[in-house]
Design a protein around this motif. Structure first.
Motif, PDB file in Angstrom:
ATOM      1  N   PRO A   4       0.791  -1.231   0.000  1.00  0.00           N
ATOM      2  CA  PRO A   4       0.000   0.000   0.000  1.00  0.00           C
ATOM      3  C   PRO A   4       0.821   1.278   0.000  1.00  0.00           C
ATOM      4  O   PRO A   4       0.448   2.255  -0.654  1.00  0.00           O
ATOM      5  CB  PRO A   4      -0.847  -0.127   1.278  1.00  0.00           C
ATOM      6  N   ALA A  39      -1.857  -1.498  -4.481  1.00  0.00           N
ATOM      7  CA  ALA A  39      -2.798  -1.157  -3.410  1.00  0.00           C
ATOM      8  C   ALA A  39      -4.217  -1.187  -3.952  1.00  0.00           C
ATOM      9  O   ALA A  39      -4.452  -0.950  -5.148  1.00  0.00           O
ATOM     10  CB  ALA A  39      -2.483   0.224  -2.841  1.00  0.00           C
ATOM     11  N   ASP A  40      -5.174  -1.467  -3.079  1.00  0.00           N
ATOM     12  CA  ASP A  40      -6.578  -1.482  -3.467  1.00  0.00           C
ATOM     13  C   ASP A  40      -7.036  -0.085  -3.843  1.00  0.00           C
ATOM     14  O   ASP A  40      -6.508   0.926  -3.353  1.00  0.00           O
ATOM     15  CB  ASP A  40      -7.440  -2.003  -2.315  1.00  0.00           C
ATOM     16  N   ARG A  59     -15.643   0.929   0.152  1.00  0.00           N
ATOM     17  CA  ARG A  59     -14.710  -0.081   0.672  1.00  0.00           C
ATOM     18  C   ARG A  59     -15.436  -1.035   1.618  1.00  0.00           C
ATOM     19  O   ARG A  59     -15.233  -2.244   1.588  1.00  0.00           O
ATOM     20  CB  ARG A  59     -13.555   0.602   1.393  1.00  0.00           C
ATOM     21  N   SER A  82      -9.645   1.466  -2.931  1.00  0.00           N
ATOM     22  CA  SER A  82     -10.144   2.202  -1.776  1.00  0.00           C
ATOM     23  C   SER A  82      -9.013   2.811  -0.944  1.00  0.00           C
ATOM     24  O   SER A  82      -9.230   3.770  -0.203  1.00  0.00           O
ATOM     25  CB  SER A  82     -10.996   1.288  -0.891  1.00  0.00           C
ATOM     26  N   VAL A  83      -7.806   2.264  -1.064  1.00  0.00           N
ATOM     27  CA  VAL A  83      -6.657   2.787  -0.318  1.00  0.00           C
ATOM     28  C   VAL A  83      -6.090   4.026  -0.999  1.00  0.00           C
ATOM     29  O   VAL A  83      -5.784   5.034  -0.345  1.00  0.00           O
ATOM     30  CB  VAL A  83      -5.562   1.707  -0.172  1.00  0.00           C
TER      31      VAL A  83
END
Length: 307
Positions: free
Chosen positions: A3, A239-240, A290, A242-243
């Motif tokens: 992340p 990283a996702d 998320r 939402s991150v």
């Protein structure tokens, strides 16, 4: 997942896009927005082609399964980009940046309308809060319509930017459908191609011969746009969505600094209040998505902030 690395890459993308907009603003008094779109698309292409070749995705990037989907994405995305570039000629850089934040709010609404996505009261309330922030930013421009020529032009500029944000939201919703059958690399590549070609249609509306400095700025804007797209697409590998998504809003900090020191633009307290409300609403929506587990990384990777 990494992340921290994903966030760092996303921040590079944000800086690239803000610098690109600053360069476009610098030439906007003389260069028509359609001509700026042409340079943005044309000089992003070598960067994107090189990136696809390095990844071994060049063949995939050239392969199209739904040609008309790319045409539609190109048309609506190019319109959004042109409106954002046009707005830079009338409004301060931070204000254009803030009004552009209406786009993710409108995506929630359009996703419910066109993708049958379930949107609960929580997200609708966040959208309403964000749109209140937009109205706070717009209010001085709308109420100035009875003023002088400069004020009227600024009001028109604000409407153009908001229309661009609406087009950008429609493009993003369309991309969510495209990623079901099209590769991200193909969406990224063909958008640069179609935006370059479509920009040529604006030649009859008055292209000009740029000065040497303007050419440098326009070419640099295109290279930054292509580089920003690569970093934007790459951050989702680490990283996702939402991150990294909340870091889109870091752009207002860079816009404020560049606007103040380069263009002598001093933001009003009302604009800053509206920006705070919009950013708060946007972050609430991201956190809610998320929590709901909505996966949009592929669509986000194909998107550009300007369309």
């Amino acid at each position: 997942m990494q992340p921290v690395k994903g966030i760092a890459i996303k921040m590079v993308a944000v800086v690239c896009f803000i610098l690109m907009n600053a360069l476009i603003k610098a030439v906007s008094p003389h260069i028509p927005p359609g001509q700026a779109v042409f340079f943005r698309g044309l000089f992003a292409l070598p960067i994107i082609i090189g990136w696809l070749a390095m990844r071994g995705d060049l063949a995939t990037g050239l392969k199209v399964k739904a040609p008309m989907a790319h045409v539609w994405r190109g048309f609506i995305g190019t319109t959004a980009m042109g409106c954002m570039f046009a707005g830079l000629a009338f409004l301060p850089l931070p204000e254009v940046t803030v009004l552009g934040y209406a786009q993710p709010l409108l995506v929630v609404v359009f996703a419910a309308m066109f993708l049958d996505e379930k949107v609960g009261v929580f997200r609708l309330a966040a959208v309403a809060l964000g749109m209140l922030g937009v109205m706070i930013v717009l209010a001085p421009r709308v109420t100035a319509l009875n003023g002088g020529t400069v004020q009227v032009s600024e009001a028109v500029g604000a409407m153009i930017v908001l229309f661009g944000a609406t087009c950008g939201a429609l493009a993003q919703v369309h991309i969510r459908n495209m990623v079901r059958v099209e590769q991200t690399s193909a969406i990224v590549f063909w958008f640069s191609v179609t935006s370059t070609v479509l920009a040529l249609a604006t030649i009859p509306f008055g292209w000009v011969m740029p000065s040497g400095r303007e050419v440098v700025y326009l070419v640099a804007a295109g290279l930054l746009g292509g580089t920003g797209q690569i970093f934007l697409t790459s951050c989702y590998r680490f990283a996702d969505a939402s991150v990294v998504a909340p870091f889109d809003y870091a752009s207002i900090l860079f816009a404020l600094v560049i606007g103040y020191f380069i263009f002598a633009e001093v933001p009003s307290g009302q604009m800053l209040l509206g920006a705070l409300i919009i950013v708060t609403a946007g972050v609430i929506i991201i956190l809610r998505e998320r929590h709901l587990g909505l996966e949009r990384a592929k669509a986000r990777a194909s998107w550009t902030p300007e369309g």
